[in-house]
Design a protein around this motif. Structure first.
Motif, PDB file in Angstrom:
ATOM      1  N   PRO A  40      21.578  45.320  37.936  1.00  0.00           N
ATOM      2  CA  PRO A  40      22.395  46.506  37.641  1.00  0.00           C
ATOM      3  C   PRO A  40      23.677  46.473  38.462  1.00  0.00           C
ATOM      4  O   PRO A  40      23.824  47.189  39.450  1.00  0.00           O
ATOM      5  CB  PRO A  40      21.487  47.654  38.070  1.00  0.00           C
ATOM      6  CG  PRO A  40      20.684  47.077  39.194  1.00  0.00           C
ATOM      7  CD  PRO A  40      20.471  45.621  38.856  1.00  0.00           C
ATOM      8  N   LEU A  41      24.639  45.661  38.069  1.00  0.00           N
ATOM      9  CA  LEU A  41      25.864  45.474  38.844  1.00  0.00           C
ATOM     10  C   LEU A  41      26.787  46.680  38.696  1.00  0.00           C
ATOM     11  O   LEU A  41      26.980  47.188  37.588  1.00  0.00           O
ATOM     12  CB  LEU A  41      26.582  44.215  38.378  1.00  0.00           C
ATOM     13  CG  LEU A  41      25.794  42.914  38.549  1.00  0.00           C
ATOM     14  CD1 LEU A  41      26.491  41.767  37.852  1.00  0.00           C
ATOM     15  CD2 LEU A  41      25.595  42.594  40.027  1.00  0.00           C
ATOM     16  N   VAL A  42      27.360  47.109  39.810  1.00  0.00           N
ATOM     17  CA  VAL A  42      28.263  48.260  39.817  1.00  0.00           C
ATOM     18  C   VAL A  42      29.536  47.889  40.559  1.00  0.00           C
ATOM     19  O   VAL A  42      29.488  47.513  41.737  1.00  0.00           O
ATOM     20  CB  VAL A  42      27.611  49.471  40.492  1.00  0.00           C
ATOM     21  CG1 VAL A  42      28.577  50.652  40.502  1.00  0.00           C
ATOM     22  CG2 VAL A  42      26.301  49.841  39.800  1.00  0.00           C
ATOM     23  N   GLU A  43      30.665  47.992  39.871  1.00  0.00           N
ATOM     24  CA  GLU A  43      31.960  47.692  40.471  1.00  0.00           C
ATOM     25  C   GLU A  43      32.585  48.965  41.042  1.00  0.00           C
ATOM     26  O   GLU A  43      32.321  50.069  40.570  1.00  0.00           O
ATOM     27  CB  GLU A  43      32.933  47.107  39.444  1.00  0.00           C
ATOM     28  CG  GLU A  43      32.450  45.875  38.726  1.00  0.00           C
ATOM     29  CD  GLU A  43      31.754  46.176  37.418  1.00  0.00           C
ATOM     30  OE1 GLU A  43      31.642  45.256  36.583  1.00  0.00           O
ATOM     31  OE2 GLU A  43      31.319  47.333  37.219  1.00  0.00           O
ATOM     32  N   SER A  44      33.450  48.773  42.029  1.00  0.00           N
ATOM     33  CA  SER A  44      34.226  49.886  42.582  1.00  0.00           C
ATOM     34  C   SER A  44      35.529  49.346  43.147  1.00  0.00           C
ATOM     35  O   SER A  44      35.678  48.133  43.334  1.00  0.00           O
ATOM     36  CB  SER A  44      33.442  50.619  43.674  1.00  0.00           C
ATOM     37  OG  SER A  44      33.134  49.745  44.741  1.00  0.00           O
ATOM     38  N   GLY A  45      36.467  50.264  43.415  1.00  0.00           N
ATOM     39  CA  GLY A  45      37.714  49.877  44.063  1.00  0.00           C
ATOM     40  C   GLY A  45      38.914  49.752  43.147  1.00  0.00           C
ATOM     41  O   GLY A  45      40.010  49.437  43.595  1.00  0.00           O
ATOM     42  N   GLY A  46      38.714  49.977  41.859  1.00  0.00           N
ATOM     43  CA  GLY A  46      39.849  49.893  40.953  1.00  0.00           C
ATOM     44  C   GLY A  46      40.817  51.041  41.156  1.00  0.00           C
ATOM     45  O   GLY A  46      40.574  51.961  41.932  1.00  0.00           O
ATOM     46  N   GLY A  47      41.955  50.959  40.466  1.00  0.00           N
ATOM     47  CA  GLY A  47      42.921  52.036  40.583  1.00  0.00           C
ATOM     48  C   GLY A  47      44.289  51.633  40.079  1.00  0.00           C
ATOM     49  O   GLY A  47      44.442  50.594  39.427  1.00  0.00           O
ATOM     50  N   LEU A  48      45.261  52.473  40.400  1.00  0.00           N
ATOM     51  CA  LEU A  48      46.656  52.254  39.995  1.00  0.00           C
ATOM     52  C   LEU A  48      47.469  51.849  41.215  1.00  0.00           C
ATOM     53  O   LEU A  48      47.453  52.551  42.227  1.00  0.00           O
ATOM     54  CB  LEU A  48      47.219  53.540  39.392  1.00  0.00           C
ATOM     55  CG  LEU A  48      48.711  53.559  39.079  1.00  0.00           C
ATOM     56  CD1 LEU A  48      49.051  52.526  38.010  1.00  0.00           C
ATOM     57  CD2 LEU A  48      49.135  54.961  38.636  1.00  0.00           C
ATOM     58  N   VAL A  49      48.136  50.706  41.112  1.00  0.00           N
ATOM     59  CA  VAL A  49      48.979  50.230  42.201  1.00  0.00           C
ATOM     60  C   VAL A  49      50.313  49.783  41.630  1.00  0.00           C
ATOM     61  O   VAL A  49      50.454  49.603  40.420  1.00  0.00           O
ATOM     62  CB  VAL A  49      48.338  49.066  42.977  1.00  0.00           C
ATOM     63  CG1 VAL A  49      47.053  49.505  43.669  1.00  0.00           C
ATOM     64  CG2 VAL A  49      48.096  47.876  42.075  1.00  0.00           C
ATOM     65  N   LYS A  50      51.270  49.569  42.507  1.00  0.00           N
ATOM     66  CA  LYS A  50      52.583  49.087  42.097  1.00  0.00           C
ATOM     67  C   LYS A  50      52.640  47.566  42.214  1.00  0.00           C
ATOM     68  O   LYS A  50      51.881  46.956  42.984  1.00  0.00           O
ATOM     69  CB  LYS A  50      53.671  49.722  42.949  1.00  0.00           C
ATOM     70  CG  LYS A  50      53.781  51.228  42.791  1.00  0.00           C
ATOM     71  CD  LYS A  50      54.884  51.787  43.664  1.00  0.00           C
ATOM     72  CE  LYS A  50      54.989  53.300  43.502  1.00  0.00           C
ATOM     73  NZ  LYS A  50      56.050  53.883  44.378  1.00  0.00           N
ATOM     74  N   SER A  51      53.517  46.982  41.461  1.00  0.00           N
ATOM     75  CA  SER A  51      53.707  45.535  41.507  1.00  0.00           C
ATOM     76  C   SER A  51      53.964  45.085  42.947  1.00  0.00           C
ATOM     77  O   SER A  51      54.752  45.701  43.679  1.00  0.00           O
ATOM     78  CB  SER A  51      54.889  45.164  40.623  1.00  0.00           C
ATOM     79  OG  SER A  51      55.106  43.778  40.626  1.00  0.00           O
ATOM     80  N   GLY A  52      53.273  44.018  43.349  1.00  0.00           N
ATOM     81  CA  GLY A  52      53.427  43.495  44.692  1.00  0.00           C
ATOM     82  C   GLY A  52      52.406  44.020  45.685  1.00  0.00           C
ATOM     83  O   GLY A  52      52.262  43.468  46.786  1.00  0.00           O
ATOM     84  N   GLU A  53      51.705  45.071  45.316  1.00  0.00           N
ATOM     85  CA  GLU A  53      50.711  45.650  46.217  1.00  0.00           C
ATOM     86  C   GLU A  53      49.366  44.937  46.102  1.00  0.00           C
ATOM     87  O   GLU A  53      49.197  44.033  45.275  1.00  0.00           O
ATOM     88  CB  GLU A  53      50.567  47.143  45.939  1.00  0.00           C
ATOM     89  CG  GLU A  53      51.819  47.933  46.284  1.00  0.00           C
ATOM     90  CD  GLU A  53      51.641  49.429  46.123  1.00  0.00           C
ATOM     91  OE1 GLU A  53      52.438  50.172  46.708  1.00  0.00           O
ATOM     92  OE2 GLU A  53      50.718  49.850  45.405  1.00  0.00           O
ATOM     93  N   SER A  54      48.427  45.365  46.930  1.00  0.00           N
ATOM     94  CA  SER A  54      47.113  44.730  46.990  1.00  0.00           C
ATOM     95  C   SER A  54      46.007  45.722  46.657  1.00  0.00           C
ATOM     96  O   SER A  54      46.191  46.942  46.778  1.00  0.00           O
ATOM     97  CB  SER A  54      46.865  44.154  48.385  1.00  0.00           C
ATOM     98  OG  SER A  54      47.828  43.175  48.714  1.00  0.00           O
ATOM     99  N   LEU A  55      44.862  45.175  46.270  1.00  0.00           N
ATOM    100  CA  LEU A  55      43.694  45.986  45.946  1.00  0.00           C
ATOM    101  C   LEU A  55      42.464  45.113  46.158  1.00  0.00           C
ATOM    102  O   LEU A  55      42.510  43.891  45.919  1.00  0.00           O
ATOM    103  CB  LEU A  55      43.772  46.445  44.495  1.00  0.00           C
ATOM    104  CG  LEU A  55      43.006  47.665  44.027  1.00  0.00           C
ATOM    105  CD1 LEU A  55      43.474  48.918  44.782  1.00  0.00           C
ATOM    106  CD2 LEU A  55      43.200  47.863  42.531  1.00  0.00           C
ATOM    107  N   THR A  56      41.381  45.731  46.598  1.00  0.00           N
ATOM    108  CA  THR A  56      40.123  45.000  46.758  1.00  0.00           C
ATOM    109  C   THR A  56      39.042  45.634  45.905  1.00  0.00           C
ATOM    110  O   THR A  56      38.775  46.834  46.025  1.00  0.00           O
ATOM    111  CB  THR A  56      39.666  44.987  48.224  1.00  0.00           C
ATOM    112  OG1 THR A  56      40.654  44.330  49.021  1.00  0.00           O
ATOM    113  CG2 THR A  56      38.348  44.228  48.362  1.00  0.00           C
ATOM    114  N   LEU A  57      38.432  44.824  45.069  1.00  0.00           N
ATOM    115  CA  LEU A  57      37.308  45.277  44.265  1.00  0.00           C
ATOM    116  C   LEU A  57      36.002  44.909  44.961  1.00  0.00           C
ATOM    117  O   LEU A  57      35.923  43.887  45.642  1.00  0.00           O
ATOM    118  CB  LEU A  57      37.339  44.636  42.886  1.00  0.00           C
ATOM    119  CG  LEU A  57      38.603  44.850  42.050  1.00  0.00           C
ATOM    120  CD1 LEU A  57      38.440  44.172  40.690  1.00  0.00           C
ATOM    121  CD2 LEU A  57      38.901  46.319  41.884  1.00  0.00           C
ATOM    122  N   SER A  58      35.005  45.749  44.777  1.00  0.00           N
ATOM    123  CA  SER A  58      33.682  45.494  45.322  1.00  0.00           C
ATOM    124  C   SER A  58      32.652  45.561  44.214  1.00  0.00           C
ATOM    125  O   SER A  58      32.867  46.217  43.192  1.00  0.00           O
ATOM    126  CB  SER A  58      33.331  46.526  46.393  1.00  0.00           C
ATOM    127  OG  SER A  58      34.272  46.514  47.448  1.00  0.00           O
TER     128      SER A  58
END
Length: 126
Positions: free
Chosen positions: A3-21
């Motif tokens: 039962p895989l569950v993702e988190s950490g998505g969202g809206l960012v601006k070009s050039g920025e960073s994000l981490t998904l879990s």
């Protein structure tokens, strides 16, 4: 299946960073190769990155190599995707996947996937 569950998505601006879990509540991930797929609007779902059971081997799609990093924690209960220098073309729904063994036939694409998460939206504005 996990039962895989993702988190950490969202809206960012070009050039920025994000981490998904990604986690599978109540399950350890030791016996699985893990990976990420993504599906952009109007396009097919494609592999992004794949990591072996103990994390020693990683593989990336050509268009994310050098910007994205896939990793798993030591207790082997979580999977991560560090995404740097995000661009508008990275906008997609990102899916966490698991496979019984590590196999890669196309860059960034885990083979033999038998568990999928429901996905998390990543939107990059220019």
């Amino acid at each position: 299946q996990l039962p895989l569950v993702e988190s950490g998505g969202g809206l960012v601006k070009s050039g920025e960073s994000l981490t998904l879990s990604c986690a599978a509540p109540g399950f350890a991930l030791d016996d699985y190769a893990l990976g990420w797929f993504r599906q952009a609007p109007g396009k097919e779902r494609v592999g992004v990155a794949c990591i072996s059971k103990r994390g020693a081997i990683t593989n990336y799609a050509d268009d994310v190599k050098g910007r994205f990093t896939i990793s798993r924690d030591k207790p082997n209960r979580m999977l991560f995707l560090q995404m740097n220098n995000l661009q508008s073309e990275d906008t997609a729904v990102y899916y966490c996947v698991a496979a019984q063994r590590y196999s890669v036939y196309t860059p960034g694409t885990c083979g033999g996937v038998d568990s999928w998460g429901k996905g998390v939206q990543v939107t990059v504005s220019s």
